[in-house]
Design a protein around this motif. Sequence first.
Motif, PDB file in Angstrom:
ATOM      1  N   TRP A  41       0.952  -1.121  -0.148  1.00  0.00           N
ATOM      2  CA  TRP A  41      -0.194   0.249  -0.129  1.00  0.00           C
ATOM      3  C   TRP A  41       0.850   1.184  -0.063  1.00  0.00           C
ATOM      4  CZ3 TRP A  41      -0.646   4.603   2.937  1.00  0.00           C
ATOM      5  CH2 TRP A  41      -1.753   5.141   2.889  1.00  0.00           C
ATOM      6  N   GLU A  42       0.406   2.157  -0.642  1.00  0.00           N
ATOM      7  CA  GLU A  42       0.824   3.594  -0.616  1.00  0.00           C
ATOM      8  C   GLU A  42      -0.209   4.592  -0.964  1.00  0.00           C
ATOM      9  OE1 GLU A  42       2.538   3.797  -5.369  1.00  0.00           O
ATOM     10  OE2 GLU A  42       3.807   3.280  -3.747  1.00  0.00           O
ATOM     11  N   PRO A  43       0.168   6.007  -0.396  1.00  0.00           N
ATOM     12  CA  PRO A  43      -1.077   7.129  -0.496  1.00  0.00           C
ATOM     13  C   PRO A  43      -1.325   7.133  -1.976  1.00  0.00           C
ATOM     14  CG  PRO A  43       0.656   7.692   0.912  1.00  0.00           C
ATOM     15  CD  PRO A  43       1.315   6.203   0.419  1.00  0.00           C
ATOM     16  N   ASN A  44      -2.581   7.347  -2.059  1.00  0.00           N
ATOM     17  CA  ASN A  44      -2.950   7.502  -3.608  1.00  0.00           C
ATOM     18  C   ASN A  44      -2.947   8.975  -3.854  1.00  0.00           C
ATOM     19  OD1 ASN A  44      -4.340   7.115  -6.065  1.00  0.00           O
ATOM     20  ND2 ASN A  44      -6.064   7.017  -5.274  1.00  0.00           N
ATOM     21  N   TYR A  45      -1.874   9.486  -4.337  1.00  0.00           N
ATOM     22  CA  TYR A  45      -1.826  10.952  -4.454  1.00  0.00           C
ATOM     23  C   TYR A  45      -0.742  11.165  -5.583  1.00  0.00           C
ATOM     24  CZ  TYR A  45      -1.356  15.939  -3.471  1.00  0.00           C
ATOM     25  OH  TYR A  45      -1.275  17.340  -3.742  1.00  0.00           O
ATOM     26  N   VAL A  46      -1.151  11.891  -6.700  1.00  0.00           N
ATOM     27  CA  VAL A  46       0.000  12.309  -7.657  1.00  0.00           C
ATOM     28  C   VAL A  46       1.248  12.907  -7.213  1.00  0.00           C
ATOM     29  CG1 VAL A  46       0.229  13.189  -9.891  1.00  0.00           C
ATOM     30  CG2 VAL A  46      -2.020  11.884  -9.370  1.00  0.00           C
ATOM     31  N   GLY A  47       2.352  12.509  -7.501  1.00  0.00           N
ATOM     32  CA  GLY A  47       3.562  13.080  -7.040  1.00  0.00           C
ATOM     33  C   GLY A  47       4.024  12.949  -5.950  1.00  0.00           C
ATOM     34  N   TRP A  48       3.329  11.905  -5.084  1.00  0.00           N
ATOM     35  CA  TRP A  48       3.645  11.856  -3.483  1.00  0.00           C
ATOM     36  C   TRP A  48       4.347  10.620  -3.417  1.00  0.00           C
ATOM     37  CZ3 TRP A  48       3.269  14.322   0.858  1.00  0.00           C
ATOM     38  CH2 TRP A  48       3.586  13.581   2.084  1.00  0.00           C
ATOM     39  N   PHE A  49       5.464  10.468  -3.445  1.00  0.00           N
ATOM     40  CA  PHE A  49       6.611   9.249  -3.811  1.00  0.00           C
ATOM     41  C   PHE A  49       6.913   8.852  -2.206  1.00  0.00           C
ATOM     42  CE2 PHE A  49       7.193  11.789  -7.357  1.00  0.00           C
ATOM     43  CZ  PHE A  49       6.847  10.852  -8.513  1.00  0.00           C
ATOM     44  N   VAL A  50       6.615   7.764  -1.921  1.00  0.00           N
ATOM     45  CA  VAL A  50       6.899   7.075  -0.554  1.00  0.00           C
ATOM     46  C   VAL A  50       7.216   5.619  -0.714  1.00  0.00           C
ATOM     47  CG1 VAL A  50       5.435   8.817   0.512  1.00  0.00           C
ATOM     48  CG2 VAL A  50       4.538   6.596  -0.218  1.00  0.00           C
ATOM     49  N   LYS A  51       7.840   4.923   0.181  1.00  0.00           N
ATOM     50  CA  LYS A  51       7.832   3.553   0.043  1.00  0.00           C
ATOM     51  C   LYS A  51       6.864   3.072   0.454  1.00  0.00           C
ATOM     52  CE  LYS A  51      11.153   0.106   2.220  1.00  0.00           C
ATOM     53  NZ  LYS A  51      12.195  -0.144   3.149  1.00  0.00           N
ATOM     54  N   SER A  52       6.476   2.015  -0.280  1.00  0.00           N
ATOM     55  CA  SER A  52       5.145   1.101  -0.120  1.00  0.00           C
ATOM     56  C   SER A  52       5.325   0.394   1.044  1.00  0.00           C
ATOM     57  CB  SER A  52       4.732   0.423  -1.378  1.00  0.00           C
ATOM     58  OG  SER A  52       5.892  -0.798  -1.546  1.00  0.00           O
ATOM     59  N   THR A  53       4.025   0.069   1.931  1.00  0.00           N
ATOM     60  CA  THR A  53       4.207  -0.714   2.970  1.00  0.00           C
ATOM     61  C   THR A  53       3.395  -2.063   2.962  1.00  0.00           C
ATOM     62  OG1 THR A  53       4.226   1.588   4.283  1.00  0.00           O
ATOM     63  CG2 THR A  53       3.503  -0.564   5.466  1.00  0.00           C
ATOM     64  N   LYS A  54       3.727  -2.986   3.168  1.00  0.00           N
ATOM     65  CA  LYS A  54       3.049  -4.414   2.997  1.00  0.00           C
ATOM     66  C   LYS A  54       1.967  -4.456   4.381  1.00  0.00           C
ATOM     67  CE  LYS A  54       3.901  -9.283   2.369  1.00  0.00           C
ATOM     68  NZ  LYS A  54       4.882 -10.398   2.578  1.00  0.00           N
ATOM     69  N   MET A  55       0.784  -4.773   3.936  1.00  0.00           N
ATOM     70  CA  MET A  55      -0.292  -4.871   4.853  1.00  0.00           C
ATOM     71  C   MET A  55      -1.315  -5.819   4.117  1.00  0.00           C
ATOM     72  SD  MET A  55      -2.065  -0.827   4.577  1.00  0.00           S
ATOM     73  CE  MET A  55      -0.338  -0.094   5.161  1.00  0.00           C
ATOM     74  N   THR A  56      -2.455  -5.968   5.020  1.00  0.00           N
ATOM     75  CA  THR A  56      -3.623  -6.762   4.440  1.00  0.00           C
ATOM     76  C   THR A  56      -4.461  -5.729   3.321  1.00  0.00           C
ATOM     77  OG1 THR A  56      -5.196  -6.220   6.031  1.00  0.00           O
ATOM     78  CG2 THR A  56      -3.823  -8.311   6.332  1.00  0.00           C
TER      79      THR A  56
END
Length: 221
Positions: A41-56
């Motif tokens: 999962w990662e935030p749904n936002y254009v231009g927002w670059f973050v490391k994805s997080t594993k979750m359910t």
Amino acid sequence: MLLDPIGGGSAIQPNQPLNSRPDLGQIERDYQVETDKMIKWEPNYVGWFVKSTKMTKTEGEMLDNLQSKEGLIGVDEFKKIGKEAFSTSEKRFDTESAEDGHQDAFRHAYWNARMTKEYGEKFAKDFATAHEGTSNKSDREAMDLYNNEVGRRIATENPHASNKELADLVQAAVGNGEMIVIDRQGNLAWSDQVLVGDHGKADGQFMEEGKPRPDGETYPS
């Protein structure tokens, strides 16, 4: 009788004799969660670059809903509650091994208490239960789900408590034996039956796919 603040059950009282507490074997059988799909999962936002997080998958859907309501700042504030639960548990129970012991029990309960305070009991229950939707040993899963429930009960019974007061109440519940830990033999035990730092590791079996949630519902596929 199982502790179920949502369903109207009653919590065990401090210093109650063991034969008046819920049966630990029944708790291990009942407090299980259907295995959920894992996602990144990662935030749904254009231009927002973050490391994805594993979750359910269910956790991700709930964070998507939270973001749509409160934006990225709201998601960040939510994540801070989890980090606070970790840091507070480490300060309150400074033990070498945290998993399956008193620090673990405190962290789960305090995290749920804080979520309940900020987002309400339903959100806290749904998210914390979704968080356990990974392939996990039955005794560890039961321990976490039960302790989560104690934390939510503490928050609902003390709606005006500060964060510190919630932490104090959760710590008292650990000391009073209202929480569950794993003992040296790898079995579920009440938190007042095991010395702090002298717990063991979960040795239960991995549960089959499709086990029900504690409230009898199942996650959507």
